[in-house]
Design an enzyme around this catalytic site. Structure first.
Site, PDB file in Angstrom:
ATOM      1  CG  HIS A 100      30.729  38.254  47.041  1.00 20.92           C
ATOM      2  ND1 HIS A 100      29.670  37.441  47.408  1.00 20.92           N
ATOM      3  CD2 HIS A 100      31.814  37.453  46.946  1.00 20.92           C
ATOM      4  CE1 HIS A 100      30.131  36.198  47.535  1.00 20.92           C
ATOM      5  NE2 HIS A 100      31.417  36.171  47.262  1.00 20.92           N
ATOM      6  CG  ASN A 119      35.053  37.108  50.406  1.00 25.35           C
ATOM      7  OD1 ASN A 119      35.045  37.736  51.462  1.00 25.35           O
ATOM      8  ND2 ASN A 119      33.985  37.014  49.617  1.00 25.35           N
ATOM      9  CD  GLU A 144      33.438  34.730  43.951  1.00 24.90           C
ATOM     10  OE1 GLU A 144      34.317  34.113  44.553  1.00 24.90           O
ATOM     11  OE2 GLU A 144      32.592  35.433  44.529  1.00 24.90           O
ATOM     12  CD  GLU A 203      28.404  35.242  50.073  1.00 22.74           C
ATOM     13  OE1 GLU A 203      29.117  35.952  50.799  1.00 22.74           O
ATOM     14  OE2 GLU A 203      28.686  34.062  49.777  1.00 22.74           O
ATOM     15  CE  LYS A 205      32.209  34.117  50.722  1.00 24.66           C
ATOM     16  NZ  LYS A 205      31.318  33.153  50.095  1.00 24.66           N
ATOM     17  N   GLY A 224      30.185  28.214  48.167  1.00 24.71           N
ATOM     18  CA  GLY A 224      29.854  27.597  49.453  1.00 24.71           C
ATOM     19  C   GLY A 224      29.125  26.282  49.345  1.00 24.71           C
ATOM     20  CB  SER A 279      33.369  25.008  45.798  1.00 25.59           C
ATOM     21  OG  SER A 279      32.137  25.287  46.449  1.00 25.59           O
TER      22      SER A 279
HETATM   23  P1  13P Z   1      33.529  29.527  48.596  1.00 26.59           P
HETATM   24  O1  13P Z   1      35.005  29.349  48.355  1.00 26.59           O
HETATM   25  O2  13P Z   1      33.130  29.242  50.029  1.00 26.59           O
HETATM   26  O3  13P Z   1      32.707  28.782  47.609  1.00 26.59           O
HETATM   27  O4  13P Z   1      33.205  31.085  48.395  1.00 26.59           O
HETATM   28  C1  13P Z   1      33.627  31.691  47.234  1.00 26.59           C
HETATM   29  C2  13P Z   1      33.388  33.144  47.365  1.00 26.59           C
HETATM   30  O5  13P Z   1      32.283  33.589  47.491  1.00 26.59           O
HETATM   31  C3  13P Z   1      34.570  34.021  47.358  1.00 26.59           C
HETATM   32  O6  13P Z   1      34.212  35.348  47.188  1.00 26.59           O
END
Ligand code: 13P
Length: 249
Positions: free
Chosen positions: A91, A5, A163, A93, A7, A169, A208
Site C-alpha cells: 500500500h 481497507n 491506487e 501508505e 487502515k 483519502g 475515494s
Molecule cells: P480511500 O478510499 O480513503 O481513498 O482510501 C483508499 C485506499 O487507500 C484503500 O487501500
C-alpha cells in the site's frame, strides 16, 4: 470484488456493528466477493464473526519472515492462524511511511502466495508523477518488481490494485476513464506475457471510491472491483458499494 481497507480505524464495538451488518445486508447479493482487511489486533474478532459466512477477511501488511526477532511485525502463519485469506501488500501508505520498496513488496508477494495467502498488491503514482505523465512508468515498474520475483505466472496467485496516491483519502477519485485507461494498460502489459492470465487476473481500483461513483467505475470493462478506505468506515456506504459490485457482475 470489493475490499475494505479499514487502515488504523475501528474498535471492538464499532467493528462488531459493521461486520454483522455487512453479513446480513449482503446475504442476498453474493454475485461479488467481499473482503475486510482489519488492523491486526481485530483479526480474531473478524474471524469470530465472519467464519461460516460469505465474507472473507485479511491483514493489511505482513513480514516476509515466518518468525523470529522482528519486533512489531506479523508473520504469514499468524495471519493464516486467524483465518485470513488475503493480505494487502505494498500500500502506498506503507511505501511512503513504512519503508516498503519495490524489492520488498515483490518478495512479500511471493512469500504470501507460498504461505497460502492471496496478496492484494497495490500500485500507484504520486500527484507529482501523475502531473509529469509518469503513471504508466511508475505502475509498470511496481508491477515488474513482482514479475521479476515470482514470474508472470506467479501473478495468478494474487490480485492487483491501482491506487493513485492523489486519489487516496482526498475525495477526488480518478475518473472512470482514467482508471480504465490505467487498468487497461496494466492488463495489456500482462497480456503480452501471458494472454490467458491477463483475462483472468483481477485488477481493482482504489482511491475515494464511494456509493456515488462505484457503479460508473464497475461499469468499466477492465475494473474488476474496488479497494475502499474511507467509505469502509461507514457501514451503509460500504454496503452500497458491495451491492453495486454485485449488481454489476
Ligand atoms: P480511500 O478510499 O480513503 O481513498 O482510501 C483508499 C485506499 O487507500 C484503500 O487501500
Amino acid at each position: 470484488m470489493v475490499v475494505a481497507n479499514r487502515k488504523m480505524n475501528g474498535d471492538i464495538p464499532s467493528n462488531q456493528l459493521f461486520l454483522e451488518k455487512l453479513v446480513a445486508e449482503t446475504q442476498l447479493h453474493q454475485q461479488a466477493d467481499y473482503v475486510v482487511c482489519m488492523p491486526h489486533p481485530y483479526l480474531y474478532q473478524a474471524q469470530s464473526i465472519l467464519e461460516h459466512t460469505h465474507i472473507h477477511w485479511g491483514g493489511q501488511n505482513m513480514s516476509r519472515y515466518q518468525s523470529g526477532a522482528h519486533t512489531g511485525s506479523v508473520s504469514p502463519p499468524m495471519l493464516k492462524e486467524f483465518g485470513c485469506k488475503y493480505v494487502i501488500i505494498g500500500h502506498s501508505e506503507r511505501r511512503m511511511h513504512g519503508h516498503d520498496t519495490d524489492l520488498s513488496t515483490g518478495e512479500r508477494f511471493e512469500v504470501a502466495v507460498k504461505s497460502g495467502l492471496i496478496p492484494i498488491f497495490c500500485m500507484g503514482e504520486t500527484l507529482e508523477e501523475y502531473e509529469d505523465g509518469a503513471t504508466d512508468i511508475v505502475t509498470i515498474r511496481q508491477l515488474n518488481a513482482v514479475i521479476h520475483e515470482i514470474g508472470v505466472q506467479g501473478l495468478a496467485g494474487g490480485i492487483l490494485a491501482y491506487e493513485p496516491v492523489w486519489a487516496i483519502g482526498t475525495g477526488k477519485a480518478a475518473t472512470p476513464e482514467h482508471a480504465q485507461n490505467v487498468l487497461g494498460f496494466l492488463r495489456g502489459h500482462i497480456e503480452i506475457l501471458d494472454a490467458e492470465l491477463a483475462q483472468n487476473i483481477r485488477i481493482l481500483y482504489g482511491g475515494s471510491v464511494n456509493s456515488l461513483n462505484a457503479k460508473q467505475l464497475f461499469d468499466m470493462p477492465d475494473i474488476d472491483g474496488a479497494l475502499v478506505g474511507t467509505a469502509s468506515l461507514n457501514p451503509e456506504e460500504f454496503i452500497a458499494i458491495c451491492l453495486a459490485a454485485s449488481n454489476a457482475s
